[in-house]
Design an enzyme around this catalytic site. Sequence first.
Site, PDB file in Angstrom:
ATOM      1  CG  HIS A 121      22.517   4.703 -14.594  1.00 46.06           C
ATOM      2  ND1 HIS A 121      21.371   4.321 -13.939  1.00 46.06           N
ATOM      3  CD2 HIS A 121      22.490   6.060 -14.619  1.00 46.06           C
ATOM      4  CE1 HIS A 121      20.677   5.399 -13.598  1.00 46.06           C
ATOM      5  NE2 HIS A 121      21.334   6.462 -13.997  1.00 46.06           N
ATOM      6  CD  GLU A 165      49.332  14.537  -4.494  1.00 41.82           C
ATOM      7  OE1 GLU A 165      50.075  13.538  -4.363  1.00 41.82           O
ATOM      8  OE2 GLU A 165      49.219  15.411  -3.618  1.00 41.82           O
ATOM      9  CG  HIS A 224      23.499   9.900 -17.149  1.00 37.85           C
ATOM     10  ND1 HIS A 224      22.423   9.744 -17.989  1.00 37.85           N
ATOM     11  CD2 HIS A 224      23.049   9.593 -15.907  1.00 37.85           C
ATOM     12  CE1 HIS A 224      21.364   9.382 -17.282  1.00 37.85           C
ATOM     13  NE2 HIS A 224      21.714   9.297 -16.018  1.00 37.85           N
TER      14      HIS A 224
END
Lengths: 260, 260, 260, 260
Positions: free
Chosen positions: C206, C150, C129
């Site tokens: 979410h 990078e 999460h």
Amino acid sequence: MCSCQCTHSADKITPKAIEPVTADSSDALITSTDALHPANVIVELCSLFYTNNWVTGTGGGISIKDGNKIYLAPSGVQKERMKPEDLFVLDHQTREYLRVPKVFKPSACTPLFMNCYDLRNAGACIHTHSQAAVMVSLLYENEFRISNIEQIKAIPKGFEPGYLSFFDTLTIPIIDNVAHEQDLEIPMQEIMKKYPHTVAVIVRRHGIFIWGENIWKAKIYNEAIDYLLELAVKMKGFGIRTDGGLGSEKRDVDPKIYDH
Amino acid sequence: MCSCQCTHSADKITPKAIEPVTADSSDALITSTDALHPANVIVELCSLFYTNNWVTGTGGGISIKDGNKIYLAPSGVQKERMKPEDLFVLDHQTREYLRVPKVFKPSACTPLFMNCYDLRNAGACIHTHSQAAVMVSLLYENEFRISNIEQIKAIPKGFEPGYLSFFDTLTIPIIDNVAHEQDLEIPMQEIMKKYPHTVAVIVRRHGIFIWGENIWKAKIYNEAIDYLLELAVKMKGFGIRTDGGLGSEKRDVDPKIYDH
Amino acid sequence: MCSCQCTHSADKITPKAIEPVTADSSDALITSTDALHPANVIVELCSLFYTNNWVTGTGGGISIKDGNKIYLAPSGVQKERMKPEDLFVLDHQTREYLRVPKVFKPSACTPLFMNCYDLRNAGACIHTHSQAAVMVSLLYENEFRISNIEQIKAIPKGFEPGYLSFFDTLTIPIIDNVAHEQDLEIPMQEIMKKYPHTVAVIVRRHGIFIWGENIWKAKIYNEAIDYLLELAVKMKGFGIRTDGGLGSEKRDVDPKIYDH
Amino acid sequence: MCSCQCTHSADKITPKAIEPVTADSSDALITSTDALHPANVIVELCSLFYTNNWVTGTGGGISIKDGNKIYLAPSGVQKERMKPEDLFVLDHQTREYLRVPKVFKPSACTPLFMNCYDLRNAGACIHTHSQAAVMVSLLYENEFRISNIEQIKAIPKGFEPGYLSFFDTLTIPIIDNVAHEQDLEIPMQEIMKKYPHTVAVIVRRHGIFIWGENIWKAKIYNEAIDYLLELAVKMKGFGIRTDGGLGSEKRDVDPKIYDH
């Protein structure tokens, strides 16, 4: 328990019981090799929460109810250095202290923890000075509202069994702080009655109180709510509403930011 | 102790005592199995404060006074790798070193710690390069002022016993930095006299000095003040005044942000 | 595994197998003194990821496939307190549970982990999460795109062996969240087919799912992607495009900020 | 050492030595019970730097030179799980590998570490993917410049013995990144020659290389420089110039922010 910098002791709860009980009889209440004993759990979690900046500078605290016994940390103690022998133990029914530590005074927010036990039949209560909670209390008027974030689903509905759904709105009331922490007792009771489903109350410019059926539920609610508070502050920083629905038409966001 | 990158030693304090005392006699001063011995506490807390980014890169430090003995860390040492044997011990009265570690030089901010012992009868002093302190020193002119935040209550009034109330304003003076740390000695003394109640001095573009009756008080003040500095920077980021009172009419905040 | 606050169990996978297998026979599946045993690795990494705020409040999770055995954590467990005996073990071929822990229910996002095993032949899957993932899902429409950093080089091309180059653009699809986590199964399958090269799917509001050939690859991808998500949010805060090329002429940045 | 996601090995250094030396003879080079042995220090510090998000996702690394022996970590290894036996050991003079680990390839940034040993006679080199370095490389054109911050005093002048003073300006060159890390070898040499006094080079959209007389000096420089980079990003966020002098007249800051 909560010590909250406040040096006023919560005398009015059980003034007569403040005289120290002898160590012999009461030390058994806080001595256990079981890591899940309330005294050990309070010590462990206070130390954990110190690393989150939730209880630094002696702020905040944790209380656990075990049957009729309520475990409370004293006033003004460093949370990460606290030991089981520093804890108060209070009888919920008689409101007399079953155990008083040698050098400490009761915490001023003891009455606020009692609100959670009396009004919500809580099994534990956590109070933090979370900066996310303080920031939210400065960015929202009387309620913190957030919807459509997965983490909401960790919070119980309160009015019926089960948890909030993703599309529900989590609403946490915000009350103003007062000079003396024990004077939050009545305002907190009033807001808890006005918001019968909430598991938390934000105190403006102060922090947050979160309770649960037991300490682990309270901890999970605390982590999930603090996650949401922290996220809400970040969203506000980008001008994104936290209760603005899912559609882009409902977003407050600057189109220059939302550029993909 | 404070090492503050500065490689100039604080020679003027006790030049004659810089010759190393023999290890045998002086090692006893810093050797103890007691975790609460000043030498062990300095080592433990320097390591803890390293994790907060307060004393990285050898910056900052801690000093403790134990009776007439003042414990000080040397110049330029990595705070999280420091050992009790790296510490200096100074006699407060004679200002002679009772113990000099083998490879290190005294810290350039030793005179600043002495200010805390001489002018405030402190029991300990903490110096950090906290980024929150540096940011506050760039966002405020001559004083950091914050009011109506619960964490303020951890800070003593100073002019009388007891602690600030929620509605009080915490005021911490900010002085300008100088090229050589020991040259802060007089400006720091002057500001301490001008602000007789403060437990801290912010040094602009440098960091903060915080003292207390003992190391634990100093630590609690440090944690609470840094919490407030960090919070203040966040509030500034949203355009919220830190001493602006409670009412919304006193807020500086953009109504588009404060939208609930 | 993923518990995702959701209390609905993933019944439809193997309803018949939910009856607990006897402890004796199945405990061997999750008991090992080898630190690299899947059950021990899940426990170790869930604890590590808790400290990153990726799996607090019981959110998120880790699953590992070992031969035909799929290790999954249960629903609603505190990730940093999880133990090997809390894990489910599922047979990939028969989709029957080889092991069911005593007190827990299967996680609602079990079908989503199965997507990674079924469609990508993954060896492990991580779901967090992460607040950076949630913020990115609010700042980008249907794809997160970043180039010329990078850290992109840690992510595999997917369509052929080898890793992205510095000048490539990493593209991660974003799908909308749904009320019930198991209902993400089909949308996630569809997006995985539409983006056959991706090792991750962001779920708006979410979190994120990331998979790899084995748990260590999945962990490295997760760390590198989360680094890029976190960096992208910082860049957005300064008005810098994340896929805007290298030249200053392509930068969105306010010239007052970019002043050197 | 540096593994930098890049899977191209640094073959051109000592192609003939890539064949593994027998474990018996070369393991002695990396086996020691001395915590200060280079192999142990690299392992300890890589693990420490992982917690700072400097070397997550296998990015970045540390190299130490001990006499003629250069210790290097391999390509693509998780920095916090690395062990002494994973290290390469290179002979500085012959450029042949004295030790090659069993399963790993040499890091692509080996030539960049060699630059520090060859051009600056360094004793150690640290490479991180610090997000503060990447952000600074996006906010500054060809040089990062900061003055009048105490932490600057931890950085050596370079052109003569001693350290920068508070009023000096720390200047760190920024070079553009390239597709293959080993191709940074020449640009890095050129910039090191153009800035003969610097102890660090920032690589845009990539990270930073920092070296020192020994590993502890390199670590201190790294911590101090990263502190300054992080602070600079915060200052930029408030519109404060980092090389703008001390006077308020030189500040770029919005008067509404600087309101006290």
